[in-house]
Design an enzyme around this catalytic site. Structure first.
Site, mmCIF file in Angstrom:
data_model
loop_
_atom_site.group_PDB
_atom_site.id
_atom_site.type_symbol
_atom_site.label_atom_id
_atom_site.label_comp_id
_atom_site.label_asym_id
_atom_site.label_seq_id
_atom_site.Cartn_x
_atom_site.Cartn_y
_atom_site.Cartn_z
ATOM 1 N N ASP A 51 -17.628 13.862 -43.196
ATOM 2 C CA ASP A 51 -17.913 14.721 -42.033
ATOM 3 C C ASP A 51 -18.631 15.995 -42.506
ATOM 4 O O ASP A 51 -19.596 16.454 -41.875
ATOM 5 C CB ASP A 51 -16.618 15.146 -41.328
ATOM 6 N N THR A 122 -13.480 9.581 -36.984
ATOM 7 C CA THR A 122 -13.011 9.909 -38.343
ATOM 8 C C THR A 122 -11.674 9.236 -38.646
ATOM 9 O O THR A 122 -11.461 8.730 -39.749
ATOM 10 C CB THR A 122 -12.876 11.438 -38.509
HETATM 11 MG MG MG Z 1 -16.636 13.957 -35.611
#
Ligand code: MG
Ligand code: AMP
Ligand code: MG
Length: 309
Positions: A51, A122
């Site tokens: 990320d 995620t």
């Molecule tokens: Mg995200």
């Protein structure tokens, strides 16, 4: 040719290349085995090294090529130098050759806002549900999502070594959406797709009231829009706060470009101006058709619980 393309098409062409590079970073981090997981607001709100690296890559790459565009990314990162190997300066040549819809041909760089979710899904990424993961780059003008790019880094990962890994879906209002085959669920069949990790009573009560024939629980806002446009689901229902503007901007543009609709649970459109609140407080309802049916089924107490501000 390239310099003369309208800025919107150059930005979409760059977002395509930047999204592909992002997908490669996400695969590389996974293969390294060191995900670098951090909890943001809790165990269901995670950030990984992927990320962080991807947000740096996308935001810095796009701002170098389009310095006047406002770029808003999901992750809160320290303001530090970005490694040169994260920069992608390419542009997709097929997109550059498409003609820009007239209504967007004279937009200026400073009028555009880009919403970036560097890695959507995620939680699923950390759990090995790899095809739920997407990279979302949405482009807004005048508060409306007008173009979007979705990279799905692990598309085909279960198909074996011969299959091409990863794909990009993209779309522009007035031009259409590309990178997939548009399919619809057969008439009269209600298949709802919803969250697998952020459910609550509002979400489950609303789905039940829609009387679905089937419910598909998968991660990611991008992934759920893919379920819609590929005919696996007829509605994406999330009657809860939780999704943010970077989750919905690119998916909304791609869905709208093929005639679908994304609203809150009251039927109101979200706005994507640079100064809007990030949270989509009144939930997400997305469909290719029959939007009104799903809206009409939202229970009154759910509507009252989800303020549209
Ligand atoms: Mg995200
Ligand atoms: P999901 O459908 O649960 O995969 O969520 C779609 C997107 O919205 C993902 O980016 C999630 O991280 C985000 N999201 C939804 N609900 C929440 C929540 N309660 N807390 C944090 N993020 C959420
Ligand atoms: Mg997300």
């Amino acid at each position: 040719m390239m310099a003369s393309s309208p800025v919107l098409m150059r930005l979409v062409a760059s977002a395509y290349a930047v999204g592909e590079n992002a997908g490669a970073i996400i695969r590389k981090v996974l293969h390294s085995g060191e995900l670098g997981i951090v909890e943001k607001t809790g165990a269901n709100d995670l950030q990984t090294l992927a990320d962080r690296l991807v947000q740096k890559s996308i935001c810095t790459s796009l701002s170098r090529s389009f310095p006047k565009v406002t770029i808003i990314g999901e992750e809160d990162l320290p303001d530090e130098a970005v490694e040169e190997d994260l920069i992608e300066s390419g542009q997709n040549s097929v997109i550059l050759q498409k003609s820009c819809p007239d209504q967007y041909a004279s937009l200026k760089e400073e009028e555009l806002v880009v919403w970036v979710d560097p890695l959507d899904g995620t939680k699923e990424y950390t759990e090995g549900l790899l095809d739920h993961v997407t990279v979302l780059i949405g482009i807004a003008y005048g508060g409306t999502a007008i173009a979007g790019v979705i990279n799905q880094p692990f598309h085909n990962y279960q198909m074996g070594a011969g299959a091409t890994l990863g794909r990009t879906l993209w779309g522009v209002l007035g031009l259409g959406s590309f990178g997939f085959q548009l399919h619809q669920v057969p008439d009269g069949k209600r298949i709802v797709t919803t969250t697998r990790s952020h459910s609550n009573k509002l979400v489950t009560d609303t789905i039940q009231a829609m009387e679905p024939h089937d419910v598909i629980r998968v991660g990611g806002a991008g992934n759920k829009i893919i379920q819609l446009v590929e005919g696996k689901a007829s509605a994406y229902v999330f009657a809860s706060p939780g999704c943010k503007k970077w989750d919905t901007c690119a998916p909304e543009a791609i869905l709208h470009a093929v005639g679908g609709k994304l609203t809150d649970m009251h039927g109101n459109a979200y706005r994507y101006d640079a100064d809007v609140k990030h949270m989509n407080s009144a939930g997400v309802l997305a469909t290719l058709r029959d939007h009104q049916y799903y809206l009409s089924r939202v229970p009154q107490d759910v509507k009252e619980a989800l303020s549209s501000d």
